[in-house]
Design a protein around this motif. Structure first.
Motif, PDB file in Angstrom:
ATOM      1  N   ALA A 310       0.819  -1.214   0.077  1.00 25.38           N
ATOM      2  CA  ALA A 310      -0.244   0.011   0.063  1.00 25.38           C
ATOM      3  C   ALA A 310       0.858   1.193  -0.197  1.00 25.38           C
ATOM      4  O   ALA A 310       0.182   2.281  -0.221  1.00 25.38           O
ATOM      5  N   ILE A 311       2.256   1.212   0.072  1.00 19.90           N
ATOM      6  CA  ILE A 311       3.053   2.187   0.214  1.00 19.90           C
ATOM      7  C   ILE A 311       2.737   3.155  -1.158  1.00 19.90           C
ATOM      8  O   ILE A 311       3.143   2.384  -2.265  1.00 19.90           O
ATOM      9  N   LYS A 312       2.748   4.376  -1.083  1.00 18.76           N
ATOM     10  CA  LYS A 312       2.302   5.269  -2.276  1.00 18.76           C
ATOM     11  C   LYS A 312       3.930   5.588  -2.704  1.00 18.76           C
ATOM     12  O   LYS A 312       4.525   6.467  -2.095  1.00 18.76           O
ATOM     13  N   VAL A 313       4.393   5.045  -4.011  1.00 19.42           N
ATOM     14  CA  VAL A 313       5.547   5.769  -4.461  1.00 19.42           C
ATOM     15  C   VAL A 313       5.376   6.527  -5.655  1.00 19.42           C
ATOM     16  O   VAL A 313       4.429   6.507  -6.202  1.00 19.42           O
ATOM     17  N   GLY A 314       6.293   7.581  -5.558  1.00 18.26           N
ATOM     18  CA  GLY A 314       5.974   8.719  -6.459  1.00 18.26           C
ATOM     19  C   GLY A 314       7.094   9.700  -6.529  1.00 18.26           C
ATOM     20  O   GLY A 314       7.911   9.737  -5.718  1.00 18.26           O
ATOM     21  N   PRO A 315       7.165  10.828  -7.513  1.00 17.20           N
ATOM     22  CA  PRO A 315       7.863  11.791  -7.545  1.00 17.20           C
ATOM     23  C   PRO A 315       7.897  12.738  -5.908  1.00 17.20           C
ATOM     24  O   PRO A 315       6.751  12.844  -5.684  1.00 17.20           O
ATOM     25  N   ARG A 358       4.667   3.619 -14.736  1.00 12.91           N
ATOM     26  CA  ARG A 358       3.252   3.775 -14.968  1.00 12.91           C
ATOM     27  C   ARG A 358       2.793   5.344 -14.168  1.00 12.91           C
ATOM     28  O   ARG A 358       3.982   5.873 -13.401  1.00 12.91           O
ATOM     29  N   ASP A 359       1.822   5.786 -14.438  1.00 11.58           N
ATOM     30  CA  ASP A 359       1.284   7.029 -13.675  1.00 11.58           C
ATOM     31  C   ASP A 359       2.228   8.244 -13.862  1.00 11.58           C
ATOM     32  O   ASP A 359       2.316   8.731 -12.735  1.00 11.58           O
ATOM     33  N   GLY A 360       2.950   8.381 -14.851  1.00 11.93           N
ATOM     34  CA  GLY A 360       3.743   9.642 -14.936  1.00 11.93           C
ATOM     35  C   GLY A 360       5.196   9.374 -14.618  1.00 11.93           C
ATOM     36  O   GLY A 360       6.081  10.009 -14.500  1.00 11.93           O
ATOM     37  N   MET A 361       5.842   7.765 -14.048  1.00 13.53           N
ATOM     38  CA  MET A 361       6.706   7.685 -13.553  1.00 13.53           C
ATOM     39  C   MET A 361       7.662   6.893 -14.630  1.00 13.53           C
ATOM     40  O   MET A 361       8.639   6.362 -14.317  1.00 13.53           O
ATOM     41  N   GLU A 362       7.172   6.944 -15.792  1.00 19.44           N
ATOM     42  CA  GLU A 362       7.886   6.032 -16.741  1.00 19.44           C
ATOM     43  C   GLU A 362       9.501   6.627 -16.908  1.00 19.44           C
ATOM     44  O   GLU A 362      10.356   5.894 -17.364  1.00 19.44           O
ATOM     45  N   GLN A 363       9.779   7.956 -16.878  1.00 22.43           N
ATOM     46  CA  GLN A 363      10.945   8.451 -17.128  1.00 22.43           C
ATOM     47  C   GLN A 363      11.784   8.336 -15.840  1.00 22.43           C
ATOM     48  O   GLN A 363      13.039   8.627 -15.761  1.00 22.43           O
TER      49      GLN A 363
END
Length: 489
Positions: A310-315, A358-363
């Motif tokens: 459930a940890i939210k990974v993101g920028p 995914r979700d804008g994390m492709e780069q």
């Protein structure tokens, strides 16, 4: 537009003569955020010579503790005025979440304040060693300090070295990691606006094989302080033997987190998540080996895996992100290779294990929180430092086995014990061979307490009074209170 960074030598910003430059990327999207110079061997030697001359001039080294403290407080105030900017730069350069970067920036400024305060405390000893003799023990600055910092905490690790080294009266050369020099450059920009004399603090960007090696080998450098991998630490120690300079090393870890049947389960799960996934596991003291007593093993694993998923990974700029990016493509690929090795070795991949695209994390360089269960002590993923969001969960039967398994590693940086039985918890933590330990918590640390490890996790300590001692020489002065011939001959 990407900022062009410069070297800072003798109080002046300058370009390097080296033709190559280093593109500094935001690991969340590969955007170029800065262009950094690569200092040459000659430029490194020039900075060392400037630092030596400045030290010997006494313009900083001979100032009173009170005068040095005043300048340290000026630096702290400048940093506090720019905390938001420092946090933003740290987030973009390292890839960590904004909340982590904000905490680092605040802690860094506080470290300057702490050492400014420490300078006004009693320092030294006096003994009446004989009827007519008095012995004084005094602390003096060492000289030129070469400070080499890693990429996982570019700002905080820099200040952990810079603040005590300056407090002690040394002149310094700071070398940030090649890929994360941005916040160090900003701090030097702020220091340039204070009363710190020119030439006392110098900033060199560039490769470890050139800048780091030159600092380590130089006979004009009196101490080299390095934080990073155990392998590089060994090479620095070898290079430093030329003039037998003091070496302070904070190196790798494979830290055990021991959870007994009688632990408060929700608390243990919560801290065990924080212990490895804070900083995307790119933390030397991470609790990367979770040891769980057999009575609660299945229940613990079920709860732990559920929460890890459930940890939210993101920028980092996304306020909902709980875990940020891996610092570079190269390091991301190294972590993914360890995950592949773990599966080949027969460990059960309970969750994660993949790059997120995914979700804008492709780069960006993102990896899922990864949990391995059913591991054995001879597996590489259990024995070697992965330095990423990868954790192993092992089962143990009793206290004796827990202690043996915890200490069955070449490292000795950190460790923790979770139990409601305080006597047992203290009995076990006292037998864990590590320098930074916790009971019923993890990762929480304070500037007042020393930081460092046993075995191949390093030599020496940062922070607290121990951190100041690292950058000081100890001298005894024997004073005759009744001078007269000794008549020995």
């Amino acid at each position: 537009m990407a900022e062009n960074l410069k070297l800072y030598i003798n109080g002046e910003w300058m370009d390097s003569s080296h033709p190559e430059k280093q593109e500094i990327l935001n690991p969340a999207n590969q955007e170029v955020i800065a262009i950094a110079p690569k200092a040459t061997k000659e430029e490194t030697e020039k900075a060392i010579q400037i630092a030596k001359e400045t030290f010997e001039s006494g313009i900083w080294s001979e100032r009173t503790p009170r005068e040095r403290a005043k300048v340290l407080l000026q630096i702290a105030e400048k940093m506090e005025e720019h905390l938001d900017e420092l946090a933003e730069l740290e987030m973009k350069n390292n890839g960590k979440t904004l909340r982590e970067a904000q905490s680092d920036a605040a802690d860094a400024a506080h470290t300057f304040r702490y050492y400014a305060g420490l300078l006004n405390q009693p320092n030294g000893q006096t003994y009446q060693t004989a009827e007519d003799m008095e012995t004084k023990i005094v602390k003096e600055p060492m000289g030129v300090a070469g400070l080499i910092v890693p990429w996982n905490f570019p700002l905080l690790m820099s200040i952990w070295k810079v603040a005590p080294a300056l407090a002690a009266g040394n002149s310094i050369i700071l070398k940030p990691a090649e890929i994360t020099p941005v916040t160090a450059a900003k701090v030097f920009e702020l220091m340039d606006q204070t009363d710190l004399p020119k030439g006392v603090a110098n900033l060199l960007m560039g490769s470890g094989s050139v800048v780091g090696q030159t600092i380590a080998e130089s006979h004009d450098v009196d101490i080299v302080s390095f934080t990073g991998s155990t392998g590089v630490g060994r090479s620095i120690m070898q290079a430093a033997t030329g003039n037998l300079k003091k070496v302070s090393l904070e190196l790798g870890g494979k830290s055990p987190n021991i959870i007994f049947d009688d632990a408060e389960l929700e608390t243990a799960v919560d801290y065990a998540l924080f212990g490895i996934f804070m900083g995307a596991g790119q933390v030397c003291s991470s609790g990367s080996r979770i040891l769980v007593q057999e009575g609660i093993y299945d229940e613990f694993v079920a709860k732990y895996v559920e929460k890890a998923k459930a940890i939210k990974v993101g920028p980092g700029h996304d306020e909902s992100s709980q875990m940020g990016a891996i610092v570079s493509k190269k390091h991301m690929e190294n972590i993914l290779e360890y995950i592949r090795i773990g599966q080949e070795e027969g460990a059960v991949l309970a969750c994660g294990g993949r790059r997120i695209e995914r979700d804008g994390m492709e780069q960006g360089f993102f990896i899922e929180p990864t949990v391995f269960t059913d591991v054995s002590g001879d597996m590489r993923i259990v024995r070697e430092e992965i330095f990423g969001p990868v954790v192993t969960i092992q089962k143990f039967e009793d206290e004796e086995e827990a202690i043996h398994t915890a200490n069955d590693t070449e490292f000795g940086l950190a460790g923790a014990v979770f139990s409601k039985d305080q006597n047992k918890a203290m009995r076990v933590i006292n037998k864990v061979r590590a320098g930074i330990t916790w009971v019923n918590s993890y990762h929480l640390s304070y500037v007042q307490a020393p930081w460092g490890g046993y075995k191949q996790s390093g030599i020496g300590r940062s922070l607290g009074t121990y951190g100041l001692d690292e950058y000081q020489e100890t001298k005894q002065i024997n004073v005759s209170l009744d001078p007269k011939p000794i008549h020995f001959f």
